[in-house]
Write a protein that holds these residues in place. Sequence first.
Motif, PDB file in Angstrom:
ATOM      1  N   VAL A 271       1.039  -0.924   0.058  1.00 49.33           N
ATOM      2  CA  VAL A 271       0.058  -0.107   0.036  1.00 49.33           C
ATOM      3  C   VAL A 271       0.870   1.347   0.141  1.00 49.33           C
ATOM      4  CG1 VAL A 271      -1.812   1.093   1.098  1.00 49.33           C
ATOM      5  CG2 VAL A 271      -1.619  -1.293   1.411  1.00 49.33           C
ATOM      6  N   ASP A 272       0.765   2.037  -1.018  1.00 47.41           N
ATOM      7  CA  ASP A 272       1.378   3.303  -1.172  1.00 47.41           C
ATOM      8  C   ASP A 272       2.923   2.959  -1.335  1.00 47.41           C
ATOM      9  OD1 ASP A 272      -0.752   4.978  -1.192  1.00 47.41           O
ATOM     10  OD2 ASP A 272      -1.095   5.079   1.164  1.00 47.41           O
ATOM     11  N   GLY A 273       3.306   1.839  -1.736  1.00 45.54           N
ATOM     12  CA  GLY A 273       4.731   1.424  -1.739  1.00 45.54           C
ATOM     13  C   GLY A 273       5.358   0.794  -0.743  1.00 45.54           C
ATOM     14  N   VAL A 274       4.501   0.590   0.411  1.00 45.20           N
ATOM     15  CA  VAL A 274       4.844  -0.164   1.650  1.00 45.20           C
ATOM     16  C   VAL A 274       4.289  -1.747   1.655  1.00 45.20           C
ATOM     17  CG1 VAL A 274       4.878  -0.256   4.157  1.00 45.20           C
ATOM     18  CG2 VAL A 274       4.997   1.808   2.864  1.00 45.20           C
ATOM     19  N   ASP A 275       5.480  -2.366   1.774  1.00 48.05           N
ATOM     20  CA  ASP A 275       5.130  -3.784   1.967  1.00 48.05           C
ATOM     21  C   ASP A 275       4.692  -4.311   3.638  1.00 48.05           C
ATOM     22  OD1 ASP A 275       5.988  -4.339  -0.687  1.00 48.05           O
ATOM     23  OD2 ASP A 275       7.832  -5.079  -0.177  1.00 48.05           O
TER      24      ASP A 275
ATOM     25  N   ALA B 263      10.550 -14.285  16.583  1.00 54.30           N
ATOM     26  CA  ALA B 263      10.379 -13.004  15.960  1.00 54.30           C
ATOM     27  C   ALA B 263      11.931 -12.563  15.470  1.00 54.30           C
ATOM     28  CB  ALA B 263       9.952 -11.776  17.086  1.00 54.30           C
ATOM     29  N   ILE B 264      12.953 -13.216  15.883  1.00 55.25           N
ATOM     30  CA  ILE B 264      14.149 -12.812  15.216  1.00 55.25           C
ATOM     31  C   ILE B 264      14.454 -13.306  13.784  1.00 55.25           C
ATOM     32  CG2 ILE B 264      16.679 -13.701  15.218  1.00 55.25           C
ATOM     33  CD1 ILE B 264      16.507 -13.282  18.340  1.00 55.25           C
ATOM     34  N   LYS B 265      13.528 -14.509  13.505  1.00 49.98           N
ATOM     35  CA  LYS B 265      13.315 -15.041  12.126  1.00 49.98           C
ATOM     36  C   LYS B 265      12.462 -14.163  11.332  1.00 49.98           C
ATOM     37  CE  LYS B 265      15.302 -19.122  13.600  1.00 49.98           C
ATOM     38  NZ  LYS B 265      15.390 -18.864  15.015  1.00 49.98           N
ATOM     39  N   GLY B 266      11.725 -13.521  11.859  1.00 52.01           N
ATOM     40  CA  GLY B 266      10.834 -12.669  11.285  1.00 52.01           C
ATOM     41  C   GLY B 266      11.608 -11.175  10.432  1.00 52.01           C
ATOM     42  N   ILE B 267      12.451 -10.843  11.427  1.00 54.34           N
ATOM     43  CA  ILE B 267      13.292  -9.614  11.040  1.00 54.34           C
ATOM     44  C   ILE B 267      14.451  -9.820  10.041  1.00 54.34           C
ATOM     45  CG2 ILE B 267      14.892  -8.161  12.034  1.00 54.34           C
ATOM     46  CD1 ILE B 267      13.415  -8.338  14.634  1.00 54.34           C
ATOM     47  N   GLN B 268      15.017 -11.227  10.170  1.00 52.14           N
ATOM     48  CA  GLN B 268      16.051 -11.784   9.357  1.00 52.14           C
ATOM     49  C   GLN B 268      15.611 -11.847   7.930  1.00 52.14           C
ATOM     50  OE1 GLN B 268      17.267 -15.217  11.538  1.00 52.14           O
ATOM     51  NE2 GLN B 268      19.007 -14.161  12.446  1.00 52.14           N
ATOM     52  N   ALA B 269      14.274 -12.240   7.991  1.00 49.80           N
ATOM     53  CA  ALA B 269      13.465 -12.442   6.478  1.00 49.80           C
ATOM     54  C   ALA B 269      13.462 -11.171   5.742  1.00 49.80           C
ATOM     55  CB  ALA B 269      12.191 -13.256   6.619  1.00 49.80           C
ATOM     56  N   MET B 270      13.409  -9.987   6.546  1.00 51.84           N
ATOM     57  CA  MET B 270      12.964  -8.599   5.824  1.00 51.84           C
ATOM     58  C   MET B 270      14.418  -8.113   5.070  1.00 51.84           C
ATOM     59  SD  MET B 270       9.992  -7.583   6.596  1.00 51.84           S
ATOM     60  CE  MET B 270       9.513  -9.620   6.385  1.00 51.84           C
ATOM     61  N   VAL B 271      14.335  -7.555   3.968  1.00 52.77           N
ATOM     62  CA  VAL B 271      15.185  -7.334   3.111  1.00 52.77           C
ATOM     63  C   VAL B 271      14.956  -5.558   2.913  1.00 52.77           C
ATOM     64  CG1 VAL B 271      15.417  -9.343   1.778  1.00 52.77           C
ATOM     65  CG2 VAL B 271      13.792  -7.733   0.994  1.00 52.77           C
ATOM     66  N   LYS B 272      14.228  -4.936   3.444  1.00 50.03           N
ATOM     67  CA  LYS B 272      13.857  -3.484   3.226  1.00 50.03           C
ATOM     68  C   LYS B 272      13.958  -2.873   4.841  1.00 50.03           C
ATOM     69  CE  LYS B 272      10.903  -3.893  -0.784  1.00 50.03           C
ATOM     70  NZ  LYS B 272       9.578  -3.496  -1.360  1.00 50.03           N
ATOM     71  N   PRO B 273      14.023  -1.519   4.894  1.00 48.65           N
ATOM     72  CA  PRO B 273      13.856  -0.940   6.183  1.00 48.65           C
ATOM     73  C   PRO B 273      12.544  -1.060   6.601  1.00 48.65           C
ATOM     74  CG  PRO B 273      14.948   0.477   4.483  1.00 48.65           C
ATOM     75  CD  PRO B 273      14.490  -0.508   3.462  1.00 48.65           C
ATOM     76  N   THR B 274      12.644  -1.448   7.915  1.00 48.98           N
ATOM     77  CA  THR B 274      11.404  -2.140   8.504  1.00 48.98           C
ATOM     78  C   THR B 274      10.622  -1.374   9.924  1.00 48.98           C
ATOM     79  OG1 THR B 274      11.988  -4.356   7.713  1.00 48.98           O
ATOM     80  CG2 THR B 274      10.392  -4.313   9.327  1.00 48.98           C
ATOM     81  N   VAL B 275       9.431  -0.998   9.773  1.00 53.19           N
ATOM     82  CA  VAL B 275       8.861  -0.649  11.314  1.00 53.19           C
ATOM     83  C   VAL B 275       8.371  -1.690  11.536  1.00 53.19           C
ATOM     84  CG1 VAL B 275       6.943   0.720  11.718  1.00 53.19           C
ATOM     85  CG2 VAL B 275       8.302   1.436   9.691  1.00 53.19           C
ATOM     86  N   LEU B 276       8.533  -2.098  13.098  1.00 51.84           N
ATOM     87  CA  LEU B 276       8.185  -3.126  13.549  1.00 51.84           C
ATOM     88  C   LEU B 276       7.152  -3.104  14.454  1.00 51.84           C
ATOM     89  CD1 LEU B 276       8.686  -6.228  14.264  1.00 51.84           C
ATOM     90  CD2 LEU B 276      10.652  -5.609  15.624  1.00 51.84           C
ATOM     91  N   LEU B 277       6.121  -3.950  14.593  1.00 54.22           N
ATOM     92  CA  LEU B 277       5.049  -3.814  15.334  1.00 54.22           C
ATOM     93  C   LEU B 277       5.188  -5.162  16.389  1.00 54.22           C
ATOM     94  CD1 LEU B 277       4.034  -2.117  13.029  1.00 54.22           C
ATOM     95  CD2 LEU B 277       1.775  -2.832  13.987  1.00 54.22           C
TER      96      LEU B 277
ATOM     97  N   ARG C 243       1.862   3.433   9.448  1.00 54.21           N
ATOM     98  CA  ARG C 243       1.522   4.028   8.075  1.00 54.21           C
ATOM     99  C   ARG C 243       2.334   5.565   8.073  1.00 54.21           C
ATOM    100  NH1 ARG C 243      -4.088   4.995   5.119  1.00 54.21           N
ATOM    101  NH2 ARG C 243      -3.195   4.866   2.953  1.00 54.21           N
ATOM    102  N   GLU C 244       2.334   6.097   9.191  1.00 52.64           N
ATOM    103  CA  GLU C 244       3.041   7.517   9.229  1.00 52.64           C
ATOM    104  C   GLU C 244       4.594   7.559   9.040  1.00 52.64           C
ATOM    105  OE1 GLU C 244       1.583   9.628  12.776  1.00 52.64           O
ATOM    106  OE2 GLU C 244      -0.351   9.576  12.152  1.00 52.64           O
TER     107      GLU C 244
ATOM    108  N   ALA D 177       7.718   4.871   1.073  1.00 50.08           N
ATOM    109  CA  ALA D 177       7.612   3.922  -0.113  1.00 50.08           C
ATOM    110  C   ALA D 177       9.014   3.412  -0.038  1.00 50.08           C
ATOM    111  CB  ALA D 177       7.334   4.676  -1.314  1.00 50.08           C
ATOM    112  N   GLY D 178       8.966   1.948  -0.098  1.00 52.98           N
ATOM    113  CA  GLY D 178      10.180   1.131  -0.306  1.00 52.98           C
ATOM    114  C   GLY D 178      10.431   0.574   0.809  1.00 52.98           C
ATOM    115  N   ASP D 179       9.572   1.023   2.239  1.00 59.22           N
ATOM    116  CA  ASP D 179       9.933   0.202   3.425  1.00 59.22           C
ATOM    117  C   ASP D 179       9.031  -0.876   3.470  1.00 59.22           C
ATOM    118  OD1 ASP D 179      11.670   2.322   3.828  1.00 59.22           O
ATOM    119  OD2 ASP D 179      10.311   3.258   5.432  1.00 59.22           O
TER     120      ASP D 179
END
Length: 453
Positions: free
Chosen positions: A321-325, A338-352, A412-413, A417-419
């Motif tokens: 949505v709006d360029g954010v995965d 949760a470490i495995k989840g972070i390791q799988a990310m390849v873009k700058p990540t906002v984490l909940l 979202r804030e 885009a690209g994150d």
Amino acid sequence: MLENKKILIAGAGVSGIGAARLLGKAGLGAAIYDGNQNLDKEKIKKQLPEGMELRFLLGEFQKELSEEYDMLILSPGISVNSSIATSFFEKGKTVWGEIELAAHFAKGRIAAITGTNGKTTTTALVGEILKTWYDSVFVVGNIGIPFTSVALDTEESSVIAAEISSFQLETTDAFHPEVSAVLNLTPDHLDRHGTMEVYGETKLSISKRQGKTEKIILNYDDENTRAMAEKTAACPVMFSRKKMLPEGIVLSGDVFVIRDGGRDIPVCTTGEIHLLGTHNYENILAAIGITYYMGVPVEKIRQAVMEFRAVEHRIEYVDTVDGVDYYNDSKGTNPDAAIKGIQAMVKPTVLLAGGYDKKAKYDSWIQSFDGKVTCLIVMGETAEAIAGTAREQGFENVLHARSLEEAMEMAREQAAAGDAVLLSPACASWGMFPNYEVRGKKFKEIVRSFKER
């Protein structure tokens, strides 16, 4: 064995009702105990076989019940150290869990999978592989389909893939898988089990009825599970992502290989699979080992592994949505997952993150951010503990949210885009949601609402 027993079921949740339904279908009666005095009895009765006799005992537990009833069926959410369980144990009476009850009625062969992380993905993949070779396959247990709901549908020719939690293993006795697996062992549920030693012993009990010719699949790369090879009566088969073992299931370069009796049998390559993250290589190695020793031909294993996609709520891509995965990793219910989840990310990540407090430590999880996480949004009863640990580890961009909805608005804030935005809570959902599935579905619902704005 059960025909002349007075049976009490503890807990009127999904597991307890599943146990009652199984007993009713088998022509047996029971009583069900629950601490909720306002339980909707009529709603429960509608889920039971017609004509089944089910007595309701609600409110504060009375010890006299352990005198009146011959055996207890304990829901996995109720500890073996609870007053109701101990009152039966003290009188030398039988205490079963739902898995033991289901196995009493089930026919066929069982492949049983446990471990701290990866159980659901591995069990789902094992199920898909088994379906390529066997006609009657059931995928059950902690994966979301109670074993009790299908036990009477099994036949001698059936093959069952069962995801088994440590809570469920506390109350097994005669449960006997043909092949078992312990995927890994990291601190989790210590609020219930007390120590890592007890937790590990509980996990290893999955193999306690296996003989020396029956296989237990163990993770060589995890020192805790590697040590289990010396403690089990079953025949250990190791899998490794990091070491070229002389025997076992290994990752040789980018090829998944079965090493058996001097033969190297290639299965497929990492480039031919759909699962994200190196942790999923371990899940695939385990699933290959489990199904190989359950008798599935290698060409069938290859076909299923190459076709398999991620299970819901486990690093599940939702939408852009709006360029954010957006990724739903609601099943990341402890820091290691949760470490495995972070390791799988390849873009700058906002984490909940955040939720129910299982007395976990968050240091290694925060350390795994490694510059990839740009903002951490915390919620639930663990919010302060996580935020404090983050700051101790030098991570300062922490926001507090009162709900998942508010956290998503903040994400979202924060995301450009690209994150990526990742829900990977490192905590159980209780207190905010009934389970991780509901939490994950809510996350996806909010993402869809963003797209509609």
